[in-house]
Each structure stands twice: as C-alpha cells, then as structure tokens.
Design a protein around this motif. Structure first.
Motif, PDB file in Angstrom:
ATOM      1  N   ASP A 116       6.914   2.883  -2.958  1.00  0.00           N
ATOM      2  CA  ASP A 116       6.505   1.989  -4.045  1.00  0.00           C
ATOM      3  C   ASP A 116       4.994   2.087  -4.267  1.00  0.00           C
ATOM      4  O   ASP A 116       4.524   2.082  -5.408  1.00  0.00           O
ATOM      5  N   GLU A 117       4.245   2.158  -3.184  1.00  0.00           N
ATOM      6  CA  GLU A 117       2.788   2.290  -3.292  1.00  0.00           C
ATOM      7  C   GLU A 117       2.408   3.629  -3.909  1.00  0.00           C
ATOM      8  O   GLU A 117       1.469   3.727  -4.698  1.00  0.00           O
ATOM      9  N   VAL A 118       3.146   4.676  -3.544  1.00  0.00           N
ATOM     10  CA  VAL A 118       2.854   6.016  -4.060  1.00  0.00           C
ATOM     11  C   VAL A 118       3.065   6.073  -5.570  1.00  0.00           C
ATOM     12  O   VAL A 118       2.194   6.556  -6.311  1.00  0.00           O
ATOM     13  N   VAL A 119       4.215   5.587  -6.046  1.00  0.00           N
ATOM     14  CA  VAL A 119       4.495   5.656  -7.490  1.00  0.00           C
ATOM     15  C   VAL A 119       3.551   4.744  -8.271  1.00  0.00           C
ATOM     16  O   VAL A 119       3.162   5.055  -9.403  1.00  0.00           O
ATOM     17  N   ALA A 120       3.177   3.621  -7.686  1.00  0.00           N
ATOM     18  CA  ALA A 120       2.244   2.721  -8.365  1.00  0.00           C
ATOM     19  C   ALA A 120       0.879   3.387  -8.519  1.00  0.00           C
ATOM     20  O   ALA A 120       0.253   3.309  -9.588  1.00  0.00           O
ATOM     21  N   ALA A 124      -0.219  10.284  -2.819  1.00  0.00           N
ATOM     22  CA  ALA A 124       0.371  10.267  -1.475  1.00  0.00           C
ATOM     23  C   ALA A 124      -0.639  10.737  -0.435  1.00  0.00           C
ATOM     24  O   ALA A 124      -0.706  10.183   0.673  1.00  0.00           O
ATOM     25  N   THR A 125      -1.437  11.726  -0.769  1.00  0.00           N
ATOM     26  CA  THR A 125      -2.448  12.221   0.158  1.00  0.00           C
ATOM     27  C   THR A 125      -3.428  11.115   0.527  1.00  0.00           C
ATOM     28  O   THR A 125      -3.761  10.923   1.704  1.00  0.00           O
ATOM     29  N   LYS A 126      -3.881  10.376  -0.468  1.00  0.00           N
ATOM     30  CA  LYS A 126      -4.824   9.285  -0.199  1.00  0.00           C
ATOM     31  C   LYS A 126      -4.177   8.180   0.632  1.00  0.00           C
ATOM     32  O   LYS A 126      -4.774   7.676   1.596  1.00  0.00           O
ATOM     33  N   LEU A 127      -2.949   7.820   0.289  1.00  0.00           N
ATOM     34  CA  LEU A 127      -2.279   6.732   1.006  1.00  0.00           C
ATOM     35  C   LEU A 127      -1.925   7.130   2.435  1.00  0.00           C
ATOM     36  O   LEU A 127      -2.085   6.336   3.364  1.00  0.00           O
ATOM     37  N   PHE A 128      -1.449   8.357   2.630  1.00  0.00           N
ATOM     38  CA  PHE A 128      -1.148   8.817   3.988  1.00  0.00           C
ATOM     39  C   PHE A 128      -2.427   8.897   4.828  1.00  0.00           C
ATOM     40  O   PHE A 128      -2.400   8.648   6.030  1.00  0.00           O
ATOM     41  N   THR A 129      -3.533   9.258   4.191  1.00  0.00           N
ATOM     42  CA  THR A 129      -4.806   9.317   4.901  1.00  0.00           C
ATOM     43  C   THR A 129      -5.265   7.923   5.311  1.00  0.00           C
ATOM     44  O   THR A 129      -5.724   7.702   6.434  1.00  0.00           O
ATOM     45  N   ASP A 130      -5.132   6.978   4.398  1.00  0.00           N
ATOM     46  CA  ASP A 130      -5.618   5.615   4.650  1.00  0.00           C
ATOM     47  C   ASP A 130      -4.703   4.808   5.571  1.00  0.00           C
ATOM     48  O   ASP A 130      -5.180   4.027   6.398  1.00  0.00           O
ATOM     49  N   HIS A 131      -3.380   4.989   5.403  1.00  0.00           N
ATOM     50  CA  HIS A 131      -2.431   4.113   6.094  1.00  0.00           C
ATOM     51  C   HIS A 131      -1.451   4.826   7.021  1.00  0.00           C
ATOM     52  O   HIS A 131      -0.664   4.163   7.701  1.00  0.00           O
ATOM     53  N   GLY A 132      -1.474   6.147   7.041  1.00  0.00           N
ATOM     54  CA  GLY A 132      -0.540   6.886   7.880  1.00  0.00           C
ATOM     55  C   GLY A 132       0.833   6.997   7.239  1.00  0.00           C
ATOM     56  O   GLY A 132       1.096   6.428   6.169  1.00  0.00           O
ATOM     57  N   TYR A 133       1.716   7.749   7.903  1.00  0.00           N
ATOM     58  CA  TYR A 133       3.064   7.965   7.355  1.00  0.00           C
ATOM     59  C   TYR A 133       3.884   6.678   7.361  1.00  0.00           C
ATOM     60  O   TYR A 133       4.433   6.265   6.341  1.00  0.00           O
ATOM     61  N   ALA A 134       3.933   6.022   8.501  1.00  0.00           N
ATOM     62  CA  ALA A 134       4.744   4.806   8.618  1.00  0.00           C
ATOM     63  C   ALA A 134       4.199   3.672   7.757  1.00  0.00           C
ATOM     64  O   ALA A 134       4.957   2.841   7.253  1.00  0.00           O
ATOM     65  N   GLY A 135       2.891   3.635   7.561  1.00  0.00           N
ATOM     66  CA  GLY A 135       2.274   2.542   6.823  1.00  0.00           C
ATOM     67  C   GLY A 135       2.234   2.736   5.322  1.00  0.00           C
ATOM     68  O   GLY A 135       1.670   1.904   4.600  1.00  0.00           O
ATOM     69  N   THR A 136       2.812   3.814   4.826  1.00  0.00           N
ATOM     70  CA  THR A 136       2.816   4.103   3.383  1.00  0.00           C
ATOM     71  C   THR A 136       4.227   3.961   2.828  1.00  0.00           C
ATOM     72  O   THR A 136       5.180   4.513   3.391  1.00  0.00           O
ATOM     73  N   SER A 137       4.372   3.246   1.738  1.00  0.00           N
ATOM     74  CA  SER A 137       5.683   3.089   1.090  1.00  0.00           C
ATOM     75  C   SER A 137       5.728   3.902  -0.199  1.00  0.00           C
ATOM     76  O   SER A 137       4.689   4.171  -0.825  1.00  0.00           O
TER      77      SER A 137
END
Length: 218
Positions: A54-58, A39-52
């Motif tokens: 589904d992407e986190v669990v994957a 989640a840290t990596k995805l929130f950093t790359d795509h922001g809160y709104a841009g992260t799902s």
C-alpha cells in the motif's frame, strides 16, 4: 490499383494503432519505473518487513492493480529492486576498472569502488542487509556471486597474467580473493564507521596484493 484515399486511411489506421501501442508501452515502462523507484526508497528506509505494498503504490501514485500487473508479490518486487541495484553496481564497477590498463591499478580501483558502493544507504540496506533475509541466504549468495565473481575472475586473471607462469593458481586465488572481497563488503556494511572500516580493508587487501606481486616469475 489501390485508391489513394483508401491507402491514406489504411496508413492512418495503422499509425493510430502504432501510436496507441507505443503510448501503452511508454506508460507501462514509466509505471514500472515509478514502482521500482518508490520501492527502493521504502525498502531502504524501512526494510523489507517494514514496507507494505500500500505504501509502495501510494508513493508511486499508481493502483494496486498496476503493481500486480508488473509484480505478482512483494517478494517479486523486492527481487527486482535488488537485481536492479546489483546490475547498476556491476556496471559502475566495470566502468571504473576499464579506465585503467594496469592490472594492479585495476584491482585497487575495483576494490575501492566496490567498498564505496557498500557504504551507500540503498546498497547497504537492500543488498547487504535485507537481501539475505528476504531472498534466503542461498539465493542471496548466488545472486551476489553472479554479480561480483565475474569481475573478480577477470581481475585475478589479469594479475596472474602480468606475473607470468603462475596461471595454475588462478582457480584457488580467485576463490580466495572473492571470499576476501565478500567478507570485506560485509565488514564495511556492518561497521559503526563504514568509512574507517573501508580504509582498513583497502590497506589490508592492498598489502596482500603487494605480497602477491613479489611472487617469482618465469
């Protein structure tokens, strides 16, 4: 008197239960850590709104059920990511400050380390840019205050104690210095050239500290 064989079986049953419980706890901890890391990596790359989710669990290679076991919502997940970054940052700044016993040097070290952290992509995106949007500005301000205000308070107390006789300025100077550091962090975070902005901030606040050091002592 208990039969040795019965005692042995009882001990083995207890050991097996303990081992299973320990394994479940280890798995739960590793799952939570994997979720926070992804989640840290995805929130950093795509922001809160841009992260799902589904992407986190994957990315974490866990199930949606495992995610909801630890975090009831996307906001709860973000809050945990945010707080983990805040706590690690606070610990890092305090460790750097504690390397010196001179209060003036400690103030400079604390400012330099904090501005260094503000230039890191993770902290910059999650704590400075996404935090106010996802958490709401009031909750974000309170979290920021809890993580940095105590450090500023200790630095100011040490500075004023070194000057001697000006402790009555403590409350006002802490509020002003905290406001300056907070504004400086936002200035650096939003700058097109964060490194240059950080150098400007350090020079400016350094000049203010130099002026404070000229206050008459008793």
């Amino acid at each position: 008197m208990s039969h040795p064989a019965r005692v042995t079986k009882s001990v083995l049953r207890t050991a097996r239960k303990t081992t299973k419980s320990s394994r479940r706890s280890d798995y739960s901890s590793s799952t939570k850590r994997a979720l926070l890391d992804s989640a840290t990596k995805l929130f950093t790359d795509h922001g809160y709104a841009g992260t799902s989710l589904d992407e986190v669990v994957a990315a974490a290679r866990v199930t949606k059920g495992a995610l909801y076991h630890h975090f009831p919502s996307k906001l709860a997940l973000f809050e945990n990511v945010f707080l983990r970054l805040q706590e690690s940052t606070t610990a890092e700044i305090e460790k750097a400050i504690n390397a010196s016993k001179d209060p003036w040097e400690r103030a400079q070290i604390g400012l330099e380390k904090f501005l260094e952290v503000c230039r890191r992509p993770q902290f910059r995106r999650i704590c400075m840019q996404e935090g106010p949007v996802a958490l709401g500005h009031e909750a974000w301000q309170e979290a920021e205050k809890q993580s940095t205000f105590g450090i500023v308070q200790r630095i100011v107390d040490d500075l004023l104690a070194d000057l001697g006789g000006v402790e009555q300025l403590g409350g006002a100077f802490t509020a002003i210095f905290y406001g300056a550091v907070k504004s400086a962090s936002e200035f650096v975070s939003d700058a097109e050239d964060p490194d240059a902005a950080s150098e400007d901030v350090q020079a400016t606040i350094g000049a203010l500290l130099a002026g404070l050091r000229l206050l008459p002592t008793t």
